[in-house]
Design a protein around this motif. Sequence first.
Motif, PDB file in Angstrom:
ATOM      1  N   ILE A  87       0.855  -1.227  -0.173  1.00  0.00           N
ATOM      2  CA  ILE A  87       0.104   0.007   0.114  1.00  0.00           C
ATOM      3  C   ILE A  87       0.800   1.276   0.024  1.00  0.00           C
ATOM      4  O   ILE A  87       0.692   2.201  -0.626  1.00  0.00           O
ATOM      5  N   SER A  88       1.711   1.267   0.756  1.00  0.00           N
ATOM      6  CA  SER A  88       2.898   2.400   1.060  1.00  0.00           C
ATOM      7  C   SER A  88       3.358   2.773  -0.466  1.00  0.00           C
ATOM      8  O   SER A  88       3.630   3.798  -0.940  1.00  0.00           O
ATOM      9  N   ARG A  89       3.946   1.683  -1.245  1.00  0.00           N
ATOM     10  CA  ARG A  89       4.645   1.862  -2.266  1.00  0.00           C
ATOM     11  C   ARG A  89       3.558   2.380  -3.470  1.00  0.00           C
ATOM     12  O   ARG A  89       3.796   3.325  -4.111  1.00  0.00           O
ATOM     13  N   LEU A  90       2.129   1.971  -3.432  1.00  0.00           N
ATOM     14  CA  LEU A  90       1.201   2.460  -4.266  1.00  0.00           C
ATOM     15  C   LEU A  90       0.971   3.873  -4.027  1.00  0.00           C
ATOM     16  O   LEU A  90       0.741   4.753  -4.891  1.00  0.00           O
ATOM     17  N   LYS A  91       0.917   4.413  -2.849  1.00  0.00           N
ATOM     18  CA  LYS A  91       0.484   5.346  -2.378  1.00  0.00           C
ATOM     19  C   LYS A  91       1.411   6.489  -2.646  1.00  0.00           C
ATOM     20  O   LYS A  91       0.972   7.684  -3.110  1.00  0.00           O
ATOM     21  N   VAL A  92       2.646   6.337  -2.655  1.00  0.00           N
ATOM     22  CA  VAL A  92       3.759   7.276  -2.915  1.00  0.00           C
ATOM     23  C   VAL A  92       4.020   7.513  -4.496  1.00  0.00           C
ATOM     24  O   VAL A  92       4.595   8.567  -4.792  1.00  0.00           O
TER      25      VAL A  92
END
Length: 73
Positions: free
Chosen positions: A31-36
């Motif tokens: 999720i963090s990778r997608l979010k940034v």
Amino acid sequence: MIRWKLAVIMAECNISNKELAVLTGMTPRSISRLKVRRRFTRIDESTLNALCKALNCQPGDLLVYEEEKPDIK
């Protein structure tokens, strides 16, 4: 250019990476990778489906087309 708005939608829904990970079955790191991401590169259909279901949104809410402006030098 296609702009990715996951971070904006998450903020509007007041949902954390961890909460979204639980709802989508993904890891918080994913999720963090997608979010940034600012620019949209590639996303699996099942991932997009899970995000839309968890955030109660449409794919068009997560993706925005903006015409690229040429660099003037």
